[in-house]
Design a protein around this motif. Sequence first.
Motif, PDB file in Angstrom:
ATOM      1  N   MET A   1       0.848  -1.191   0.000  1.00 37.91           N
ATOM      2  CA  MET A   1       0.000   0.000   0.000  1.00 37.91           C
ATOM      3  C   MET A   1       0.885   1.243   0.000  1.00 37.91           C
ATOM      4  SD  MET A   1      -3.275   0.750   0.289  1.00 37.91           S
ATOM      5  CE  MET A   1      -4.083   2.293   0.363  1.00 37.91           C
ATOM      6  N   ALA A   2       0.584   2.161  -0.856  1.00 38.14           N
ATOM      7  CA  ALA A   2       1.365   3.392  -0.962  1.00 38.14           C
ATOM      8  C   ALA A   2       1.093   4.310   0.221  1.00 38.14           C
ATOM      9  CB  ALA A   2       1.021   4.112  -2.262  1.00 38.14           C
ATOM     10  N   LYS A   3       2.130   4.953   0.670  1.00 39.89           N
ATOM     11  CA  LYS A   3       2.032   5.918   1.756  1.00 39.89           C
ATOM     12  C   LYS A   3       1.281   7.152   1.262  1.00 39.89           C
ATOM     13  CE  LYS A   3       5.340   8.832   3.794  1.00 39.89           C
ATOM     14  NZ  LYS A   3       6.713   9.085   4.164  1.00 39.89           N
ATOM     15  N   ASP A   4       0.488   7.791   2.131  1.00 44.75           N
ATOM     16  CA  ASP A   4      -0.237   9.006   1.771  1.00 44.75           C
ATOM     17  C   ASP A   4       0.717  10.193   1.867  1.00 44.75           C
ATOM     18  OD1 ASP A   4      -1.973  11.068   1.329  1.00 44.75           O
ATOM     19  OD2 ASP A   4      -3.261  10.666   3.045  1.00 44.75           O
ATOM     20  N   HIS A   5       0.938  10.863   0.748  1.00 47.02           N
ATOM     21  CA  HIS A   5       1.864  11.998   0.699  1.00 47.02           C
ATOM     22  C   HIS A   5       1.143  13.336   0.800  1.00 47.02           C
ATOM     23  CE1 HIS A   5       5.307   9.477  -0.172  1.00 47.02           C
ATOM     24  NE2 HIS A   5       4.526   8.791  -0.977  1.00 47.02           N
ATOM     25  N   GLY A   6      -0.112  13.315   1.205  1.00 42.19           N
ATOM     26  CA  GLY A   6      -0.873  14.552   1.369  1.00 42.19           C
ATOM     27  C   GLY A   6      -1.644  14.918   0.120  1.00 42.19           C
ATOM     28  N   SER A   7      -2.359  16.011   0.222  1.00 45.24           N
ATOM     29  CA  SER A   7      -3.249  16.409  -0.867  1.00 45.24           C
ATOM     30  C   SER A   7      -2.505  16.953  -2.088  1.00 45.24           C
ATOM     31  CB  SER A   7      -4.244  17.456  -0.364  1.00 45.24           C
ATOM     32  OG  SER A   7      -3.548  18.612   0.069  1.00 45.24           O
ATOM     33  N   SER A   8      -1.229  17.286  -1.934  1.00 45.00           N
ATOM     34  CA  SER A   8      -0.483  17.823  -3.077  1.00 45.00           C
ATOM     35  C   SER A   8      -0.070  16.737  -4.064  1.00 45.00           C
ATOM     36  CB  SER A   8       0.750  18.600  -2.609  1.00 45.00           C
ATOM     37  OG  SER A   8       1.641  17.734  -1.951  1.00 45.00           O
ATOM     38  N   ILE A   9      -0.089  15.473  -3.654  1.00 45.82           N
ATOM     39  CA  ILE A   9       0.247  14.351  -4.535  1.00 45.82           C
ATOM     40  C   ILE A   9      -1.046  13.605  -4.833  1.00 45.82           C
ATOM     41  CG2 ILE A   9       1.602  12.233  -4.826  1.00 45.82           C
ATOM     42  CD1 ILE A   9       3.305  14.767  -4.549  1.00 45.82           C
ATOM     43  N   LYS A  10      -1.420  13.571  -6.104  1.00 42.44           N
ATOM     44  CA  LYS A  10      -2.698  12.969  -6.502  1.00 42.44           C
ATOM     45  C   LYS A  10      -2.627  11.456  -6.702  1.00 42.44           C
ATOM     46  CE  LYS A  10      -4.294  17.129  -6.726  1.00 42.44           C
ATOM     47  NZ  LYS A  10      -4.415  17.745  -5.436  1.00 42.44           N
ATOM     48  N   ASP A  11      -1.436  10.921  -6.971  1.00 44.60           N
ATOM     49  CA  ASP A  11      -1.275   9.477  -7.202  1.00 44.60           C
ATOM     50  C   ASP A  11      -0.049   9.016  -6.421  1.00 44.60           C
ATOM     51  OD1 ASP A  11      -0.774   6.904  -8.127  1.00 44.60           O
ATOM     52  OD2 ASP A  11      -1.236   7.385 -10.211  1.00 44.60           O
ATOM     53  N   ASP A  12      -0.283   8.612  -5.147  1.00 42.87           N
ATOM     54  CA  ASP A  12       0.814   8.245  -4.254  1.00 42.87           C
ATOM     55  C   ASP A  12       1.629   7.057  -4.752  1.00 42.87           C
ATOM     56  OD1 ASP A  12       0.445  10.172  -2.088  1.00 42.87           O
ATOM     57  OD2 ASP A  12      -1.448   9.136  -1.720  1.00 42.87           O
ATOM     58  N   GLU A  13       0.974   6.077  -5.350  1.00 41.41           N
ATOM     59  CA  GLU A  13       1.676   4.876  -5.820  1.00 41.41           C
ATOM     60  C   GLU A  13       2.654   5.224  -6.947  1.00 41.41           C
ATOM     61  OE1 GLU A  13       0.396   0.694  -7.830  1.00 41.41           O
ATOM     62  OE2 GLU A  13      -0.842   1.422  -6.167  1.00 41.41           O
ATOM     63  N   THR A  14       2.208   6.006  -7.900  1.00 43.05           N
ATOM     64  CA  THR A  14       3.075   6.431  -9.002  1.00 43.05           C
ATOM     65  C   THR A  14       4.218   7.292  -8.468  1.00 43.05           C
ATOM     66  OG1 THR A  14       1.270   6.349 -10.596  1.00 43.05           O
ATOM     67  CG2 THR A  14       3.167   7.704 -11.191  1.00 43.05           C
ATOM     68  N   TYR A  15       3.901   8.184  -7.539  1.00 44.89           N
ATOM     69  CA  TYR A  15       4.913   9.053  -6.939  1.00 44.89           C
ATOM     70  C   TYR A  15       6.027   8.218  -6.306  1.00 44.89           C
ATOM     71  CZ  TYR A  15       7.093  12.373  -3.713  1.00 44.89           C
ATOM     72  OH  TYR A  15       7.998  13.134  -3.024  1.00 44.89           O
ATOM     73  N   GLU A  16       5.654   7.230  -5.504  1.00 37.03           N
ATOM     74  CA  GLU A  16       6.657   6.380  -4.843  1.00 37.03           C
ATOM     75  C   GLU A  16       7.482   5.592  -5.853  1.00 37.03           C
ATOM     76  OE1 GLU A  16       5.305   3.978  -1.617  1.00 37.03           O
ATOM     77  OE2 GLU A  16       4.308   5.671  -0.642  1.00 37.03           O
ATOM     78  N   ALA A  17       6.841   5.081  -6.896  1.00 41.47           N
ATOM     79  CA  ALA A  17       7.569   4.315  -7.926  1.00 41.47           C
ATOM     80  C   ALA A  17       8.590   5.211  -8.628  1.00 41.47           C
ATOM     81  CB  ALA A  17       6.594   3.717  -8.933  1.00 41.47           C
ATOM     82  N   LEU A  18       8.197   6.435  -8.926  1.00 37.79           N
ATOM     83  CA  LEU A  18       9.116   7.365  -9.587  1.00 37.79           C
ATOM     84  C   LEU A  18      10.272   7.743  -8.663  1.00 37.79           C
ATOM     85  CD1 LEU A  18       6.438   9.590 -11.327  1.00 37.79           C
ATOM     86  CD2 LEU A  18       8.098   8.113 -12.482  1.00 37.79           C
ATOM     87  N   ARG A  19       9.994   7.963  -7.393  1.00 35.10           N
ATOM     88  CA  ARG A  19      11.056   8.282  -6.437  1.00 35.10           C
ATOM     89  C   ARG A  19      12.026   7.107  -6.326  1.00 35.10           C
ATOM     90  NH1 ARG A  19      13.327  11.962  -4.993  1.00 35.10           N
ATOM     91  NH2 ARG A  19      13.400  11.639  -2.774  1.00 35.10           N
ATOM     92  N   ASP A  20      11.495   5.876  -6.336  1.00 36.45           N
ATOM     93  CA  ASP A  20      12.350   4.676  -6.283  1.00 36.45           C
ATOM     94  C   ASP A  20      13.233   4.574  -7.521  1.00 36.45           C
ATOM     95  OD1 ASP A  20      11.283   3.943  -3.836  1.00 36.45           O
ATOM     96  OD2 ASP A  20       9.899   2.451  -4.670  1.00 36.45           O
TER      97      ASP A  20
END
Length: 87
Positions: free
Chosen positions: A1-20
């Motif tokens: 499960m993707a961590k909630d990065h707040g309202s400024s990030i609309k797609d937490d799962e994609t955000y985490e994958a890109l950061r990785d």
Amino acid sequence: MAKDHGSSIKDDETYEALRDDGYSKEAAARIANAQASDDQNPSRKGGKAAAYEDWTKDDLYERAQELDIDGRSDMTKSELISALRNR
């Protein structure tokens, strides 16, 4: 499960994958938010400019001049292409 990065990030799962994958926080946020938007298509190829190989040497030289690439006056067409791509 993707961590909630707040309202400024609309797609937490994609955000985490890109950061990785090594993307900066800013770039990952922009891409993740664009993918979450129905109005944007971030996976589509961008500009319609011709490949550098199709440019004349004079055109490549002008572009190198605009970008202030050192040594451009002594470069061959292939060296100009390489310098433009690696700037």
